[in-house]
Structure formats: C-alpha cells, structure tokens
Write a protein that holds these residues in place. Structure first.
Motif, PDB file in Angstrom:
ATOM      1  N   THR A 121       0.833  -1.204   0.000  1.00 51.91           N
ATOM      2  CA  THR A 121       0.000   0.000   0.000  1.00 51.91           C
ATOM      3  C   THR A 121       0.867   1.253   0.000  1.00 51.91           C
ATOM      4  OG1 THR A 121      -1.735  -1.185   1.216  1.00 51.91           O
ATOM      5  CG2 THR A 121      -1.817   1.226   1.235  1.00 51.91           C
ATOM      6  N   ALA A 122       1.949   1.227   0.753  1.00 49.25           N
ATOM      7  CA  ALA A 122       2.855   2.367   0.778  1.00 49.25           C
ATOM      8  C   ALA A 122       3.501   2.578  -0.584  1.00 49.25           C
ATOM      9  CB  ALA A 122       3.918   2.164   1.848  1.00 49.25           C
ATOM     10  N   SER A 123       3.832   1.490  -1.261  1.00 43.21           N
ATOM     11  CA  SER A 123       4.428   1.601  -2.603  1.00 43.21           C
ATOM     12  C   SER A 123       3.436   2.213  -3.585  1.00 43.21           C
ATOM     13  CB  SER A 123       4.893   0.232  -3.093  1.00 43.21           C
ATOM     14  OG  SER A 123       5.427   0.307  -4.393  1.00 43.21           O
ATOM     15  N   GLN A 124       2.170   1.812  -3.499  1.00 43.42           N
ATOM     16  CA  GLN A 124       1.143   2.346  -4.385  1.00 43.42           C
ATOM     17  C   GLN A 124       0.941   3.828  -4.141  1.00 43.42           C
ATOM     18  OE1 GLN A 124      -2.648   0.475  -3.896  1.00 43.42           O
ATOM     19  NE2 GLN A 124      -3.650   1.701  -5.481  1.00 43.42           N
ATOM     20  N   THR A 125       0.832   4.227  -2.884  1.00 40.48           N
ATOM     21  CA  THR A 125       0.626   5.649  -2.565  1.00 40.48           C
ATOM     22  C   THR A 125       1.856   6.470  -2.935  1.00 40.48           C
ATOM     23  OG1 THR A 125       1.340   5.220  -0.286  1.00 40.48           O
ATOM     24  CG2 THR A 125      -1.032   5.172  -0.734  1.00 40.48           C
ATOM     25  N   LYS A 126       3.037   5.861  -2.912  1.00 40.01           N
ATOM     26  CA  LYS A 126       4.241   6.581  -3.332  1.00 40.01           C
ATOM     27  C   LYS A 126       4.181   6.905  -4.825  1.00 40.01           C
ATOM     28  CE  LYS A 126       8.485   8.146  -2.854  1.00 40.01           C
ATOM     29  NZ  LYS A 126       8.782   8.488  -4.256  1.00 40.01           N
ATOM     30  N   SER A 127       3.662   5.960  -5.616  1.00 39.72           N
ATOM     31  CA  SER A 127       3.520   6.213  -7.058  1.00 39.72           C
ATOM     32  C   SER A 127       2.516   7.325  -7.309  1.00 39.72           C
ATOM     33  CB  SER A 127       3.082   4.923  -7.771  1.00 39.72           C
ATOM     34  OG  SER A 127       4.045   3.904  -7.588  1.00 39.72           O
ATOM     35  N   GLN A 128       1.402   7.308  -6.586  1.00 43.86           N
ATOM     36  CA  GLN A 128       0.399   8.365  -6.745  1.00 43.86           C
ATOM     37  C   GLN A 128       0.961   9.722  -6.336  1.00 43.86           C
ATOM     38  OE1 GLN A 128      -2.866   6.950  -4.417  1.00 43.86           O
ATOM     39  NE2 GLN A 128      -3.505   5.400  -5.931  1.00 43.86           N
ATOM     40  N   LEU A 129       1.807   9.728  -5.308  1.00 46.84           N
ATOM     41  CA  LEU A 129       2.423  10.980  -4.879  1.00 46.84           C
ATOM     42  C   LEU A 129       3.385  11.496  -5.962  1.00 46.84           C
ATOM     43  CD1 LEU A 129       3.052  13.184  -2.810  1.00 46.84           C
ATOM     44  CD2 LEU A 129       4.726  11.628  -1.777  1.00 46.84           C
ATOM     45  N   ASP A 130       4.134  10.604  -6.579  1.00 46.28           N
ATOM     46  CA  ASP A 130       5.060  11.027  -7.635  1.00 46.28           C
ATOM     47  C   ASP A 130       4.299  11.644  -8.814  1.00 46.28           C
ATOM     48  OD1 ASP A 130       7.137  10.125  -6.115  1.00 46.28           O
ATOM     49  OD2 ASP A 130       7.317   8.181  -7.132  1.00 46.28           O
ATOM     50  N   ILE A 131       3.159  11.031  -9.193  1.00 41.90           N
ATOM     51  CA  ILE A 131       2.357  11.558 -10.302  1.00 41.90           C
ATOM     52  C   ILE A 131       1.807  12.933  -9.939  1.00 41.90           C
ATOM     53  CG2 ILE A 131       0.254  11.204 -11.633  1.00 41.90           C
ATOM     54  CD1 ILE A 131       0.756   8.181 -11.388  1.00 41.90           C
ATOM     55  N   ALA A 132       1.290  13.068  -8.717  1.00 43.30           N
ATOM     56  CA  ALA A 132       0.721  14.346  -8.288  1.00 43.30           C
ATOM     57  C   ALA A 132       1.805  15.415  -8.210  1.00 43.30           C
ATOM     58  CB  ALA A 132       0.032  14.177  -6.942  1.00 43.30           C
ATOM     59  N   THR A 133       3.015  15.032  -7.834  1.00 47.61           N
ATOM     60  CA  THR A 133       4.111  16.006  -7.740  1.00 47.61           C
ATOM     61  C   THR A 133       4.523  16.495  -9.134  1.00 47.61           C
ATOM     62  OG1 THR A 133       4.913  14.926  -5.715  1.00 47.61           O
ATOM     63  CG2 THR A 133       6.446  16.375  -6.882  1.00 47.61           C
ATOM     64  N   ARG A 134       4.634  15.577 -10.081  1.00 49.45           N
ATOM     65  CA  ARG A 134       4.993  15.990 -11.439  1.00 49.45           C
ATOM     66  C   ARG A 134       3.912  16.886 -12.051  1.00 49.45           C
ATOM     67  NH1 ARG A 134       6.827  10.532 -11.798  1.00 49.45           N
ATOM     68  NH2 ARG A 134       4.869   9.969 -12.843  1.00 49.45           N
ATOM     69  N   ALA A 135       2.634  16.536 -11.816  1.00 48.02           N
ATOM     70  CA  ALA A 135       1.542  17.365 -12.335  1.00 48.02           C
ATOM     71  C   ALA A 135       1.580  18.768 -11.739  1.00 48.02           C
ATOM     72  CB  ALA A 135       0.207  16.696 -12.047  1.00 48.02           C
ATOM     73  N   LEU A 136       1.897  18.853 -10.476  1.00 52.51           N
ATOM     74  CA  LEU A 136       1.980  20.158  -9.828  1.00 52.51           C
ATOM     75  C   LEU A 136       3.122  20.987 -10.421  1.00 52.51           C
ATOM     76  CD1 LEU A 136       1.148  22.181  -7.641  1.00 52.51           C
ATOM     77  CD2 LEU A 136       2.611  20.924  -6.023  1.00 52.51           C
ATOM     78  N   ASP A 137       4.264  20.354 -10.633  1.00 51.60           N
ATOM     79  CA  ASP A 137       5.392  21.086 -11.224  1.00 51.60           C
ATOM     80  C   ASP A 137       5.050  21.599 -12.634  1.00 51.60           C
ATOM     81  OD1 ASP A 137       6.819  20.587  -8.926  1.00 51.60           O
ATOM     82  OD2 ASP A 137       7.862  18.821  -9.728  1.00 51.60           O
ATOM     83  N   ASN A 138       4.382  20.751 -13.438  1.00 43.63           N
ATOM     84  CA  ASN A 138       4.007  21.176 -14.799  1.00 43.63           C
ATOM     85  C   ASN A 138       3.019  22.333 -14.765  1.00 43.63           C
ATOM     86  OD1 ASN A 138       5.668  19.229 -15.937  1.00 43.63           O
ATOM     87  ND2 ASN A 138       4.017  17.684 -16.051  1.00 43.63           N
ATOM     88  N   ASN A 139       2.037  22.246 -13.898  1.00 42.39           N
ATOM     89  CA  ASN A 139       1.006  23.309 -13.815  1.00 42.39           C
ATOM     90  C   ASN A 139       1.608  24.627 -13.337  1.00 42.39           C
ATOM     91  OD1 ASN A 139      -1.012  21.631 -14.768  1.00 42.39           O
ATOM     92  ND2 ASN A 139      -1.712  21.060 -12.703  1.00 42.39           N
ATOM     93  N   ARG A 140       2.591  24.560 -12.480  1.00 42.12           N
ATOM     94  CA  ARG A 140       3.249  25.792 -12.039  1.00 42.12           C
ATOM     95  C   ARG A 140       3.964  26.466 -13.226  1.00 42.12           C
ATOM     96  NH1 ARG A 140       5.765  23.673  -6.269  1.00 42.12           N
ATOM     97  NH2 ARG A 140       3.904  24.172  -4.996  1.00 42.12           N
ATOM     98  N   ALA A 141       4.592  25.629 -14.048  1.00 37.64           N
ATOM     99  CA  ALA A 141       5.264  26.191 -15.236  1.00 37.64           C
ATOM    100  C   ALA A 141       4.253  26.784 -16.209  1.00 37.64           C
ATOM    101  CB  ALA A 141       6.091  25.099 -15.912  1.00 37.64           C
ATOM    102  N   LEU A 142       3.111  26.109 -16.378  1.00 33.76           N
ATOM    103  CA  LEU A 142       2.079  26.605 -17.283  1.00 33.76           C
ATOM    104  C   LEU A 142       1.447  27.886 -16.774  1.00 33.76           C
ATOM    105  CD1 LEU A 142       0.368  23.224 -18.275  1.00 33.76           C
ATOM    106  CD2 LEU A 142       1.939  24.615 -19.657  1.00 33.76           C
ATOM    107  N   VAL A 143       1.268  27.981 -15.487  1.00 33.75           N
ATOM    108  CA  VAL A 143       0.707  29.217 -14.900  1.00 33.75           C
ATOM    109  C   VAL A 143       1.676  30.358 -15.120  1.00 33.75           C
ATOM    110  CG1 VAL A 143       0.093  30.339 -12.725  1.00 33.75           C
ATOM    111  CG2 VAL A 143      -0.752  28.056 -13.214  1.00 33.75           C
ATOM    112  N   ALA A 144       2.957  30.077 -14.958  1.00 32.05           N
ATOM    113  CA  ALA A 144       3.949  31.127 -15.170  1.00 32.05           C
ATOM    114  C   ALA A 144       3.957  31.630 -16.602  1.00 32.05           C
ATOM    115  CB  ALA A 144       5.341  30.603 -14.785  1.00 32.05           C
ATOM    116  N   GLN A 145       3.622  30.736 -17.550  1.00 28.70           N
ATOM    117  CA  GLN A 145       3.576  31.126 -18.964  1.00 28.70           C
ATOM    118  C   GLN A 145       2.193  31.654 -19.371  1.00 28.70           C
ATOM    119  OE1 GLN A 145       4.899  27.749 -21.207  1.00 28.70           O
ATOM    120  NE2 GLN A 145       6.889  27.637 -20.129  1.00 28.70           N
ATOM    121  N   GLY A 146       1.204  31.547 -18.444  1.00 25.54           N
ATOM    122  CA  GLY A 146      -0.125  32.062 -18.715  1.00 25.54           C
ATOM    123  C   GLY A 146      -1.016  31.129 -19.501  1.00 25.54           C
TER     124      GLY A 146
END
Length: 391
Positions: A121-146
């Motif tokens: 279960t910890a391994s599964q939630t770690k994968s979900q956390l990695d996906i959510a972290t990458r999505a957050l980083d991408n959205n921050r870049a997109l917001v910066a570009q408008g």
C-alpha cells in the motif's frame, strides 16, 4: 423387763459405739494431716541457674508490632502485545534471566502478511504521490507562462497534498506492522528469576494475556498495614527486626517509605520496609516483627517472669531462702534478643533476684534452695538488703 428399757439399751450401745468410731476417725485424720504437713514443712524448691532472673537496668527499646508479606521491589509481567499462537517459550519457573534476553516467540505468520500488505500500500501511494508532484510542477510552469489559470494550479496543489498524506499514512501503517512483528518476540525487561510461566507452546493467546512473571530478589520489602495513630510516631529509617516463615534467624529491615494515603475501607496506612537480602528470602513469604521507635534506659525484667494470676501483677522475689510474692508496677514493653521485656517502675530494686517462668506456679513463702552455680551467676548487687528495701 420394762418396755422402755428394750429400746433404750440398744440406743445407748449404738451411741457409745459411734462415739468410739468418730474418735478413731478424728485421730486417724489428725495423724494423716501431721504426716502430710511434716514433709511440706521440710520440702523446698531447688533452683537451677536458669530458674533465677535478676532485675537490671537495660536499654529497653519501645517497639511497634508489624506483619506483612514479602514483595520484590522490582518485578515485571510479560504480556502478549499481539493476538497470536505461542511458537516458543524457553524459560520455566526458577530460571534466571537477564534484561534484554529473548524468552520466547509468538507466531508471526499473520503479522508478516499484514506487514507485506502495508508495504505494498505504501508503494502504491508513493507512485500516486510522484504523479501528483509531477503534475503540480508542470502546472506551475504553465501558470507562469499564462497557459492555465491559478484555479487549475490550486487543484494540483490539493491533489499533491492529498497524495502526500496518503503516502505518510501508508508509511505509518508499515511502521505499525513492523512494531507488531517485533512485539511477537518476548524479551525480559529486567534481570531476575522467573516466578510464573502462564502459557504453553501451541496455545493461542489474546492481547494483554499474561505470559511470564519475573521478580528481582536483589531488593525485597515488606508491606505492612498500620493504624493512623501508630504511623504518627513512625519516621523513615527506623530499624526493625523481622521473623520470616522458614528462617531460623531474624532479618534486619528499615522503614523505607510510608504511603501518604489511607486504604479505603480499613483506613489503614501502608508502610514499606526494605529487607536486607538473603538467599532464603522469597516473594510471598509472611514476616512478622517489630519496628524500634525509641530506647529507654530502665529497670526491666523478662515479661515471662511477671505473674498475672492475681488482681495486680507480681513477681516471686527470692530472699532469705524463700520465694516471696512482690507486687510490681509495669511500664513500657520492648524486645531484647527477640524476647519480650517490660519496665519495672516500682516494687523492685536493681539486682533483685526473682523466679523465672521455668519454675511454674510457686506459692508465697515457699522455701527455695539456690544451687551454687546459680549463686555464682547472681551479681553482687543482689543482696538481701536490696531486696528487702524493694519490698
């Protein structure tokens, strides 16, 4: 013959004969009394050295009687922290153990499966956390570009925070599963002796079930219940002498602690006495003895020499070859050498010899003959003059 003579003569004969019989009986009884009194007049009591006790000044301790059971200061009960089957238990009653020693093992089959499940279960939630972290980083870049609005970024932040919380909860579940597995190993928390083994191999035990009890006999104390008025005169550090079941010699102890609260119901107060360790002492043995409160230098006698079969206590004083009943006034009591003694406040002078309890019942004025060994044992102060002055 006249008629009245027929019955008068027999009556006179019977009366005369009865008189002779009565005189004979009286004479015989008088002779027996003289024969009985003669030995009494000449008989006496032969005294051995152990039959005479001399009143003397001693340091008489004032004591407080106590009783209670022995208990180890340090003891521990190993309980099952998980519900499982007892796989091994290597100790039995009387075995010596050291702190940190492994005593047994509970079956960990179920615990291993739970740990594996938590890790997956910890391994599964770690994968979900990695996906959510990458999505957050991408959205921050997109917001910066408008390219996206700030609202979309907030959604990504919330998703990443939720995934991180899920991962941390999964890690906690893994740590809990590991702890449960470690708890299946039975470890001695203290050094000592195994007092009880309360489970057998193959037995399934519930959580909090008692498995092994360990006691440390290096420190033993006595729990004694005392009345509040007795505790008022008691202080920490007072010495005591105890008699323990099964031990021929007395055991020294000291008052270690006094409970600040009274027991509900009895209103008694628990007092704890630390006992000097001995190899023969065991938890649960019963002890009785006395705590020394203070000492008083006073004239005293063993309590066994004081006789109480009359209205007032008295002793049998030896003087002029006779045992004389002498009333005495008693004071405080104490113990010397394990024998009860009592203070004599009036009635005797120091050095007065008296009869011990070994002589039994002796009448006032009974002649006594003191053996030479008994005379040699008496101190020089035990003179008739001092005895008569006491009287």
């Amino acid at each position: 013959m006249k008629r009245w003579l027929r019955w008068t003569i027999p009556v006179v004969v019977v009366a005369v004969f009865g008189g002779f019989v009565v005189r004979a009986l009286i004479a015989k009884k008088t002779e027996q009394a003289e024969q009985t009194a003669a030995p009494k007049a000449t008989s006496g009591l032969d005294l051995a050295p152990g039959d005479i006790v001399v009143a003397r000044s001693v340091d008489l301790p004032r004591t407080l009687d106590i009783s209670g059971g022995l208990k180890a200061v340090n003891s521990a009960v190993i309980r099952a922290k998980v519900a499982a089957e007892v796989k091994s238990l290597t100790v039995r009653e009387g075995d010596s153990v050291k702190a940190g020693q492994v005593l047994g093992q509970l079956d960990t089959t179920e615990l291993d499966l739970k740990l594996k499940q938590a890790e997956q279960t910890a391994s599964q939630t770690k994968s979900q956390l990695d996906i959510a972290t990458r999505a957050l980083d991408n959205n921050r870049a997109l917001v910066a570009q408008g390219f996206i609005s700030a609202t979309g970024l907030e959604t990504s932040i919330s998703n990443e925070a939720g995934a991180r919380s899920s991962y941390e909860a999964a890690l906690s579940a893994v740590a809990l599963a590991k702890k449960s597995k470690n708890d299946a190993t039975l470890v001695a928390p203290i050094s000592g002796l195994v007092a009880q083994r309360m489970a057998q191999m193959g037995e399934r035990v519930a959580i909090d079930a008692k498995l092994v009890e360990i006691v440390d006999l290096a420190q033993i104390e006595v729990e004694a219940a005392l009345a509040p008025e007795d505790v008022a005169a008691l202080t920490i550090g007072r010495s005591a002498t105890l008699r323990v079941d099964g031990l021929a010699t007395p055991v020294a102890a000291r008052v270690a602690r006094i409970n600040p609260s009274a027991q509900s119901g009895t209103r008694s107060i628990m007092v704890y006495l630390s006992v000097e360790p001995q190899p023969a002492l065991r938890q649960g043995l019963f002890a009785r003895g006395a705590i020394e409160l203070d000492r008083k230098h006073a004239l005293a006698l063993p309590l066994s020499t004081v006789r109480t079969d009359q209205a007032k206590p008295y002793v049998m004083r030896v003087q002029g070859g006779q045992a004389l009943a002498t009333p005495v006034t008693l004071g405080v009591r104490g113990a010397i050498g394990g024998e009860p003694w009592v203070e004599i406040t009036a009635g005797l002078a120091e050095g007065t010899p008296v009869l011990g309890a070994s002589t039994g019942v002796v009448r006032d004025g009974t002649p006594v003959r003191v053996a030479a060994a008994a005379l040699a044992a008496l101190p020089a102060t035990s003179s008739p003059s001092s005895a008569s002055a006491a009287r």
